[in-house]
Design a protein around this motif. Structure first.
Motif, PDB file in Angstrom:
ATOM      1  N   SER A 290      69.837  47.497  14.032  1.00 57.63           N
ATOM      2  CA  SER A 290      68.901  48.387  13.589  1.00 57.63           C
ATOM      3  C   SER A 290      67.774  48.897  14.359  1.00 57.63           C
ATOM      4  O   SER A 290      67.603  48.031  15.552  1.00 57.63           O
ATOM      5  CB  SER A 290      68.062  47.514  12.112  1.00 57.63           C
ATOM      6  OG  SER A 290      67.296  46.391  12.564  1.00 57.63           O
ATOM      7  N   ASP A 291      66.941  50.030  14.266  1.00 56.71           N
ATOM      8  CA  ASP A 291      66.049  50.357  15.340  1.00 56.71           C
ATOM      9  C   ASP A 291      64.793  49.861  14.902  1.00 56.71           C
ATOM     10  O   ASP A 291      63.891  50.211  15.704  1.00 56.71           O
ATOM     11  CB  ASP A 291      66.001  51.938  15.286  1.00 56.71           C
ATOM     12  CG  ASP A 291      67.240  52.383  15.881  1.00 56.71           C
ATOM     13  OD1 ASP A 291      67.864  51.827  16.607  1.00 56.71           O
ATOM     14  OD2 ASP A 291      67.651  53.555  15.424  1.00 56.71           O
ATOM     15  N   MET A 292      64.624  49.084  13.797  1.00 63.51           N
ATOM     16  CA  MET A 292      63.157  48.571  13.481  1.00 63.51           C
ATOM     17  C   MET A 292      63.329  47.211  13.051  1.00 63.51           C
ATOM     18  O   MET A 292      64.170  47.032  12.175  1.00 63.51           O
ATOM     19  CB  MET A 292      62.660  49.401  12.532  1.00 63.51           C
ATOM     20  CG  MET A 292      60.932  49.206  12.410  1.00 63.51           C
ATOM     21  SD  MET A 292      60.370  50.340  10.783  1.00 63.51           S
ATOM     22  CE  MET A 292      60.749  51.801  11.537  1.00 63.51           C
ATOM     23  N   MET A 293      62.230  46.322  13.251  1.00 61.77           N
ATOM     24  CA  MET A 293      62.396  44.992  12.579  1.00 61.77           C
ATOM     25  C   MET A 293      60.911  44.756  11.980  1.00 61.77           C
ATOM     26  O   MET A 293      60.214  45.108  12.783  1.00 61.77           O
ATOM     27  CB  MET A 293      62.930  43.817  13.540  1.00 61.77           C
ATOM     28  CG  MET A 293      63.050  42.539  12.866  1.00 61.77           C
ATOM     29  SD  MET A 293      63.843  41.229  13.762  1.00 61.77           S
ATOM     30  CE  MET A 293      64.289  40.114  12.413  1.00 61.77           C
ATOM     31  N   ILE A 294      60.816  44.369  10.781  1.00 59.78           N
ATOM     32  CA  ILE A 294      59.573  44.174  10.311  1.00 59.78           C
ATOM     33  C   ILE A 294      59.567  42.503   9.831  1.00 59.78           C
ATOM     34  O   ILE A 294      60.342  42.093   9.241  1.00 59.78           O
ATOM     35  CB  ILE A 294      59.435  44.818   8.884  1.00 59.78           C
ATOM     36  CG1 ILE A 294      59.281  46.339   9.151  1.00 59.78           C
ATOM     37  CG2 ILE A 294      58.144  44.307   8.249  1.00 59.78           C
ATOM     38  CD1 ILE A 294      59.336  47.215   8.078  1.00 59.78           C
TER      39      ILE A 294
ATOM     40  N   VAL B  42      50.512  45.646  14.728  1.00 58.16           N
ATOM     41  CA  VAL B  42      50.476  44.430  14.036  1.00 58.16           C
ATOM     42  C   VAL B  42      49.202  44.837  12.848  1.00 58.16           C
ATOM     43  O   VAL B  42      48.343  45.585  13.338  1.00 58.16           O
ATOM     44  CB  VAL B  42      49.665  43.372  14.868  1.00 58.16           C
ATOM     45  CG1 VAL B  42      49.104  42.031  14.004  1.00 58.16           C
ATOM     46  CG2 VAL B  42      50.712  42.791  15.675  1.00 58.16           C
ATOM     47  N   HIS B  43      49.564  44.435  11.809  1.00 57.93           N
ATOM     48  CA  HIS B  43      48.721  44.840  10.564  1.00 57.93           C
ATOM     49  C   HIS B  43      48.242  43.226   9.983  1.00 57.93           C
ATOM     50  O   HIS B  43      48.818  42.712   9.234  1.00 57.93           O
ATOM     51  CB  HIS B  43      49.292  45.464   9.636  1.00 57.93           C
ATOM     52  CG  HIS B  43      50.035  46.856   9.889  1.00 57.93           C
ATOM     53  ND1 HIS B  43      49.205  48.097   9.806  1.00 57.93           N
ATOM     54  CD2 HIS B  43      51.035  47.231  10.511  1.00 57.93           C
ATOM     55  CE1 HIS B  43      50.182  48.992  10.471  1.00 57.93           C
ATOM     56  NE2 HIS B  43      50.873  48.583  10.924  1.00 57.93           N
TER      57      HIS B  43
ATOM     58  N   PRO C 163      49.732  38.345   7.809  1.00 61.12           N
ATOM     59  CA  PRO C 163      50.005  39.521   9.004  1.00 61.12           C
ATOM     60  C   PRO C 163      51.423  40.085   8.983  1.00 61.12           C
ATOM     61  O   PRO C 163      52.453  39.299   8.721  1.00 61.12           O
ATOM     62  CB  PRO C 163      49.486  38.989  10.018  1.00 61.12           C
ATOM     63  CG  PRO C 163      48.794  37.928   9.910  1.00 61.12           C
ATOM     64  CD  PRO C 163      49.316  37.240   8.878  1.00 61.12           C
ATOM     65  N   LEU C 164      51.433  41.386   9.151  1.00 61.70           N
ATOM     66  CA  LEU C 164      52.715  42.236   9.081  1.00 61.70           C
ATOM     67  C   LEU C 164      52.930  42.620  10.510  1.00 61.70           C
ATOM     68  O   LEU C 164      52.026  42.924  11.083  1.00 61.70           O
ATOM     69  CB  LEU C 164      52.577  43.300   8.317  1.00 61.70           C
ATOM     70  CG  LEU C 164      53.283  43.335   6.700  1.00 61.70           C
ATOM     71  CD1 LEU C 164      53.123  44.830   6.045  1.00 61.70           C
ATOM     72  CD2 LEU C 164      54.702  42.965   6.748  1.00 61.70           C
ATOM     73  N   LEU C 165      54.151  42.412  11.002  1.00 64.42           N
ATOM     74  CA  LEU C 165      54.391  42.706  12.407  1.00 64.42           C
ATOM     75  C   LEU C 165      55.594  43.943  12.370  1.00 64.42           C
ATOM     76  O   LEU C 165      56.694  43.673  11.512  1.00 64.42           O
ATOM     77  CB  LEU C 165      54.707  41.710  13.503  1.00 64.42           C
ATOM     78  CG  LEU C 165      53.759  40.833  13.653  1.00 64.42           C
ATOM     79  CD1 LEU C 165      53.956  39.594  12.539  1.00 64.42           C
ATOM     80  CD2 LEU C 165      53.661  40.022  15.028  1.00 64.42           C
TER      81      LEU C 165
END
Length: 227
Positions: A168-172, A208-209, A217-219
């Protein structure tokens, strides 16, 4: 499967009874608001369940998930996959080790389809998240791991992030800054550790949220610089 208010309430009560046998209390891992006045769990905190989604995850992630196919590592009872689907994700494949959680995820999926009168493309693979290293799960737009990746060792975490970069192009990732009894696990769950993990293993650009006094926190890691 056709549901009614009564059948859904009975099914959820049966799950609570099963949880009670294991934990000695009717404690759901995540509080859930299904709508139609149907809820389980305690709603006095925003660190888990639908409260976490409404407080932070939903606002941050909804624009990123619309129309996207998602791989969710360590999906537990399938709530985060369902909330991603409700936010517009086209499909989610979850990976979960505990058989009871996999079965509960199917029930939660069925209830949300009933309350929303909508089909949701959710498949939960019963197995270890490390299965993605040597099994073909297909291609995804986004890989997620909500407070789950740090349950494996640091070298395994790195392998999983590198694998996510292939898929994938994004990781959360979602951190957990609360201290665990295991100090090494606590270290792996911290925001900065996870930020470095993403940056060094295929996702060089990281958002980073971290709202003040929020423990999860979310990354969001991106493969390219175009955030």
């Amino acid at each position: 499967h056709l549901h009614t208010d009564e059948s859904v309430t009975q099914s959820l009560a049966q799950v609570s009874d099963q949880i009670a046998k294991v934990t000695e209390e009717r404690h759901w891992y995540a509080p859930i608001d299904f709508g139609n006045g149907i809820t389980v769990g305690d709603f006095w905190k925003v660190e888990s369940g639908t409260g976490r989604w409404e407080y932070l995850n939903g606002a941050v992630l909804t624009p990123l998930l619309k129309g996207k196919r998602v791989l969710d590592l360590g999906c537990n009872i399938g709530l985060m996959p369902m909330l991603m689907l409700r936010a517009g994700a086209s499909g989610v494949v979850g990976v979960e080790l505990q058989k009871f959680n996999v079965e509960t995820a199917q029930l939660i999926h069925d209830i949300f389809e009933w309350t929303d009168q909508k089909r949701y493309d959710l498949h939960v693979h019963h197995g270890n998240i490390l299965d993605v290293l040597d099994q073909d799960f297909g291609r995804f737009d986004v890989t997620t791991a909500y407070c789950s990746l740090y349950y494996v060792e640091a070298d395994e975490m790195a392998k999983l992030v590198r694998r996510a970069a292939e898929l994938s192009d994004m990781m959360i990732l979602q951190a957990n800054i609360v201290a665990f009894p295991d100090p090494e696990k606590s270290a792996r769950a911290q925001t900065e550790f996870l930020r470095q993990l993403l940056m060094k293993n295929g996702f060089p650009e990281v958002e980073v949220h971290a709202p003040k006094d929020f423990q999860r926190p979310l990354l969001i890691g991106h493969k390219s610089a175009s955030i």
